[in-house]
Design a protein around this motif. Structure first.
Motif, PDB file in Angstrom:
ATOM      1  N   TYR A  53       0.840  -1.203   0.000  1.00 47.70           N
ATOM      2  CA  TYR A  53       0.000   0.000   0.000  1.00 47.70           C
ATOM      3  C   TYR A  53       0.870   1.247   0.000  1.00 47.70           C
ATOM      4  CZ  TYR A  53      -3.378  -3.425   1.858  1.00 47.70           C
ATOM      5  OH  TYR A  53      -4.169  -4.527   2.065  1.00 47.70           O
ATOM      6  N   ALA A  54       0.325   2.319  -0.529  1.00 51.15           N
ATOM      7  CA  ALA A  54       0.997   3.626  -0.479  1.00 51.15           C
ATOM      8  C   ALA A  54       0.095   4.635   0.209  1.00 51.15           C
ATOM      9  CB  ALA A  54       1.339   4.120  -1.889  1.00 51.15           C
ATOM     10  N   LEU A  55       0.670   5.392   1.127  1.00 51.70           N
ATOM     11  CA  LEU A  55      -0.019   6.514   1.764  1.00 51.70           C
ATOM     12  C   LEU A  55       0.708   7.791   1.365  1.00 51.70           C
ATOM     13  CD1 LEU A  55      -0.617   5.069   5.360  1.00 51.70           C
ATOM     14  CD2 LEU A  55      -2.119   4.936   3.349  1.00 51.70           C
ATOM     15  N   PRO A  56       0.347   8.389   0.217  1.00 49.33           N
ATOM     16  CA  PRO A  56       0.992   9.634  -0.221  1.00 49.33           C
ATOM     17  C   PRO A  56       0.292  10.852   0.391  1.00 49.33           C
ATOM     18  CG  PRO A  56      -0.388   8.757  -1.978  1.00 49.33           C
ATOM     19  CD  PRO A  56      -0.562   7.848  -0.802  1.00 49.33           C
ATOM     20  N   ILE A  65      -8.764   1.527   1.745  1.00 52.24           N
ATOM     21  CA  ILE A  65      -7.615   1.885   0.905  1.00 52.24           C
ATOM     22  C   ILE A  65      -7.099   0.592   0.289  1.00 52.24           C
ATOM     23  CG2 ILE A  65      -5.244   2.754   0.877  1.00 52.24           C
ATOM     24  CD1 ILE A  65      -6.004   4.677   3.094  1.00 52.24           C
ATOM     25  N   LYS A  66      -6.997   0.561  -1.021  1.00 55.60           N
ATOM     26  CA  LYS A  66      -6.598  -0.647  -1.729  1.00 55.60           C
ATOM     27  C   LYS A  66      -5.089  -0.650  -1.986  1.00 55.60           C
ATOM     28  CE  LYS A  66     -10.865  -1.951  -1.916  1.00 55.60           C
ATOM     29  NZ  LYS A  66     -11.331  -3.040  -1.012  1.00 55.60           N
ATOM     30  N   GLU A  67      -4.553  -1.835  -2.142  1.00 55.84           N
ATOM     31  CA  GLU A  67      -3.127  -1.953  -2.405  1.00 55.84           C
ATOM     32  C   GLU A  67      -2.777  -1.394  -3.780  1.00 55.84           C
ATOM     33  OE1 GLU A  67      -4.736  -6.164  -3.311  1.00 55.84           O
ATOM     34  OE2 GLU A  67      -5.221  -4.463  -2.027  1.00 55.84           O
ATOM     35  N   VAL A  68      -1.524  -0.945  -3.922  1.00 56.76           N
ATOM     36  CA  VAL A  68      -1.021  -0.473  -5.217  1.00 56.76           C
ATOM     37  C   VAL A  68      -0.450  -1.647  -6.001  1.00 56.76           C
ATOM     38  CG1 VAL A  68       0.652   1.069  -6.337  1.00 56.76           C
ATOM     39  CG2 VAL A  68      -0.515   1.791  -4.221  1.00 56.76           C
ATOM     40  N   TYR A  69       0.177  -2.569  -5.261  1.00 58.22           N
ATOM     41  CA  TYR A  69       0.742  -3.777  -5.899  1.00 58.22           C
ATOM     42  C   TYR A  69       0.207  -5.014  -5.182  1.00 58.22           C
ATOM     43  CZ  TYR A  69       4.185  -0.793  -8.257  1.00 58.22           C
ATOM     44  OH  TYR A  69       4.800   0.156  -9.028  1.00 58.22           O
ATOM     45  N   ILE A 116       1.195  12.068  12.967  1.00 58.62           N
ATOM     46  CA  ILE A 116       0.993  10.728  13.515  1.00 58.62           C
ATOM     47  C   ILE A 116      -0.482  10.332  13.435  1.00 58.62           C
ATOM     48  CG2 ILE A 116       1.013   9.402  15.670  1.00 58.62           C
ATOM     49  CD1 ILE A 116       3.641  10.834  16.374  1.00 58.62           C
ATOM     50  N   ARG A 117      -1.379  11.246  13.825  1.00 56.65           N
ATOM     51  CA  ARG A 117      -2.810  10.904  13.867  1.00 56.65           C
ATOM     52  C   ARG A 117      -3.337  10.549  12.479  1.00 56.65           C
ATOM     53  NH1 ARG A 117      -2.374  16.380  14.325  1.00 56.65           N
ATOM     54  NH2 ARG A 117      -3.494  17.652  12.793  1.00 56.65           N
ATOM     55  N   GLU A 118      -2.811  11.207  11.430  1.00 53.76           N
ATOM     56  CA  GLU A 118      -3.293  10.912  10.080  1.00 53.76           C
ATOM     57  C   GLU A 118      -2.738   9.587   9.562  1.00 53.76           C
ATOM     58  OE1 GLU A 118      -3.145  14.086   7.265  1.00 53.76           O
ATOM     59  OE2 GLU A 118      -3.748  15.609   8.748  1.00 53.76           O
ATOM     60  N   ILE A 119      -1.510   9.276   9.927  1.00 52.85           N
ATOM     61  CA  ILE A 119      -0.954   7.967   9.553  1.00 52.85           C
ATOM     62  C   ILE A 119      -1.785   6.860  10.192  1.00 52.85           C
ATOM     63  CG2 ILE A 119       1.064   6.458   9.749  1.00 52.85           C
ATOM     64  CD1 ILE A 119       2.795   9.026   9.756  1.00 52.85           C
ATOM     65  N   LYS A 120      -2.113   7.039  11.473  1.00 54.03           N
ATOM     66  CA  LYS A 120      -2.924   6.038  12.174  1.00 54.03           C
ATOM     67  C   LYS A 120      -4.323   5.937  11.561  1.00 54.03           C
ATOM     68  CE  LYS A 120      -2.749   6.012  16.683  1.00 54.03           C
ATOM     69  NZ  LYS A 120      -2.779   6.526  18.067  1.00 54.03           N
ATOM     70  N   ALA A 121      -4.911   7.055  11.193  1.00 52.35           N
ATOM     71  CA  ALA A 121      -6.251   7.043  10.601  1.00 52.35           C
ATOM     72  C   ALA A 121      -6.255   6.303   9.265  1.00 52.35           C
ATOM     73  CB  ALA A 121      -6.755   8.467  10.417  1.00 52.35           C
ATOM     74  N   LYS A 122      -5.212   6.511   8.465  1.00 49.86           N
ATOM     75  CA  LYS A 122      -5.146   5.825   7.177  1.00 49.86           C
ATOM     76  C   LYS A 122      -4.842   4.335   7.357  1.00 49.86           C
ATOM     77  CE  LYS A 122      -4.186   9.778   4.175  1.00 49.86           C
ATOM     78  NZ  LYS A 122      -5.417   9.585   3.379  1.00 49.86           N
ATOM     79  N   PHE A 123      -4.090   4.005   8.389  1.00 45.58           N
ATOM     80  CA  PHE A 123      -3.873   2.585   8.691  1.00 45.58           C
ATOM     81  C   PHE A 123      -5.205   1.910   9.017  1.00 45.58           C
ATOM     82  CE2 PHE A 123      -2.914  -0.724  11.968  1.00 45.58           C
ATOM     83  CZ  PHE A 123      -2.304  -1.639  11.116  1.00 45.58           C
ATOM     84  N   ALA A 124      -6.055   2.607   9.760  1.00 43.96           N
ATOM     85  CA  ALA A 124      -7.383   2.064  10.068  1.00 43.96           C
ATOM     86  C   ALA A 124      -8.189   1.858   8.790  1.00 43.96           C
ATOM     87  CB  ALA A 124      -8.125   3.004  11.018  1.00 43.96           C
ATOM     88  N   GLN A 125      -8.019   2.759   7.815  1.00 44.07           N
ATOM     89  CA  GLN A 125      -8.720   2.608   6.539  1.00 44.07           C
ATOM     90  C   GLN A 125      -8.216   1.392   5.768  1.00 44.07           C
ATOM     91  OE1 GLN A 125      -8.161   7.005   5.383  1.00 44.07           O
ATOM     92  NE2 GLN A 125     -10.098   6.441   4.390  1.00 44.07           N
ATOM     93  N   ILE A 126      -6.909   1.128   5.872  1.00 45.63           N
ATOM     94  CA  ILE A 126      -6.367  -0.081   5.230  1.00 45.63           C
ATOM     95  C   ILE A 126      -6.985  -1.327   5.855  1.00 45.63           C
ATOM     96  CG2 ILE A 126      -4.272  -1.479   4.985  1.00 45.63           C
ATOM     97  CD1 ILE A 126      -2.716   1.135   4.575  1.00 45.63           C
ATOM     98  N   LEU A 127      -7.016  -1.354   7.184  1.00 44.55           N
ATOM     99  CA  LEU A 127      -7.597  -2.511   7.877  1.00 44.55           C
ATOM    100  C   LEU A 127      -9.068  -2.707   7.510  1.00 44.55           C
ATOM    101  CD1 LEU A 127      -6.075  -2.218  11.484  1.00 44.55           C
ATOM    102  CD2 LEU A 127      -5.268  -3.579   9.557  1.00 44.55           C
ATOM    103  N   ALA A 128      -9.760  -1.589   7.252  1.00 49.17           N
ATOM    104  CA  ALA A 128     -11.186  -1.655   6.907  1.00 49.17           C
ATOM    105  C   ALA A 128     -11.419  -1.947   5.428  1.00 49.17           C
ATOM    106  CB  ALA A 128     -11.861  -0.349   7.304  1.00 49.17           C
ATOM    107  N   GLY A 129     -10.367  -2.018   4.656  1.00 46.80           N
ATOM    108  CA  GLY A 129     -10.500  -2.278   3.226  1.00 46.80           C
ATOM    109  C   GLY A 129     -10.854  -1.059   2.409  1.00 46.80           C
TER     110      GLY A 129
END
Length: 352
Positions: free
Chosen positions: A322-325, A348-352, A333-346
């Motif tokens: 995954y990429a978080l640009p 944010i989709k993988e790039v590769y 920090i709070r935004e990195i954690k929030a986007k990680f939660a989105q990855i766990l929830a499906g």
């Protein structure tokens, strides 16, 4: 004893103490303090400072200084570094070392003044014409940048390559406590012009380029084998491994520590060399890892390409990457954690 210093100023003073005796360049925000500081500091120690009429002139003066065997430096940002690419290509062709500091700012064309990491692909792939590589160093703190300056010259002289220190606008402009290194005695490298010696490689006709290519590949393979540098934390049992460099690497470290405290098995690889990319770090990753996540201060995701490449090469598994640009700035920090939660929830989709 530590003292509070702005990043650009600390890097410039570290260069003086590493024995640099020529700076040539052209001002551009957010790197200009390096040039301004050296305009009066280098003459104090018997060095030469030249404000060139352009970035092109500046990099070619650096080429001239390196060919004389002295430690040389130039710094710029964004489009200024782009203009230096032909000179960097020539330095690489002649196997002459130099330190080029890129205080990265965001944007295409002339860009903006925001701190960024949008030059990753250019610096790690070689931005000029030809077949060459530069060692690329990525500090995450002012102290690390200061300590890297001497290392950059040692590496450049050992392998006779250009070394790029890829800092960011944020690192160049912020202030932190810094302990400066001791002074090194300036030296003249053995290849320097002395009125008798001339380069056998100059020119384009009377050369055996196939033979030279064999030697270059041998050298680059040696660099990749011996000079990978990184910091890692928590990757041996991680379900998810973050990959981030520079100042965003610092905030990502803060995020993974908070996530760990909350029960998430996460880890971090922080590349210190962007080239050679620290693929050896991937050998330490939990074999049952569920995903690799890059955190980047650019719009398109660039580091993710290397993260995916070495995930597939080293781990040899179908692991999503995954990429978080975050476009520009330092990801909180709070935004990195929030986007990680989105990855766990499906979400944010993988790039590769």
């Amino acid at each position: 004893m530590a003292e509070m210093m702005k990043g650009n100023i600390a890097i410039a003073e570290a260069a003086v103490r590493a024995g640099v005796r020529l700076y040539a360049g052209y001002p551009i925000t957010p790197s200009s303090e390096i040039m301004e500081y050296l305009s009066w500091r280098l003459p104090e120690v018997g060095g030469a400072f030249v404000q060139a009429e352009s970035e092109l002139a500046g990099i070619n003066m650096v080429y001239g200084g390196s060919s004389c065997g002295v430690r040389v430096l130039t710094a710029s940002s964004g489009p200024g570094i782009s203009l230096k690419q032909e000179g960097i290509s020539v330095l690489s062709d002649e196997e002459l070392p130099a330190l080029v500091i890129n205080v990265v700012r965001y944007g295409n064309g002339l860009g903006t003044l925001f701190s960024s990491q949008c030059d990753y692909l250019r610096e790690t792939r070689g931005g000029g014409n030809g077949d060459y590589r530069c060692i690329v160093l990525c500090p995450s703190s002012i102290q690390e940048a200061v300590d890297m300056v001497s290392t950059a010259y040692e590496l450049g002289e050992k392998y006779r390559v250009v070394v790029v220190m890829m800092t960011e606008g944020a690192l160049g402009q912020m202030m932190e406590p810094v302990t400066l290194p001791e002074f090194q005695e300036p030296k003249r490298n053995y290849w320097g012009f002395d009125g008798k010696y001339s380069y056998k490689k100059i020119g384009i006709f009377d050369r055996d380029s196939k033979k030279e290519a064999v030697e270059l590949n041998k050298k680059y393979a040696e660099i990749k084998a011996n000079e990978q540098r990184w910091e890692e934390e928590g990757i041996e049992d991680a379900d998810y491994v973050f990959v981030a460099y520079g100042v965003p690497g610092r905030s990502t470290l803060g995020a993974i520590r908070e996530l760990r405290a909350e029960g998430h098995k996460v880890g971090l690889i922080r590349p210190i060399t962007a080239w050679p990319f620290p693929e050896k770090a991937f050998e330490h990753i939990n074999k049952n890892v569920k995903g690799i996540i890059t955190v980047e201060a650019n719009a398109t995701g660039q580091l993710v390409d290397d993260a995916a490449l070495f995930t597939k090469k080293v781990l040899r598994a179908d692991i999503p990457v995954y990429a978080l640009p975050f476009v520009y700035g330092v990801p909180p920090i709070r935004e990195i954690k929030a986007k990680f939660a989105q990855i766990l929830a499906g979400e944010i989709k993988e790039v590769y």
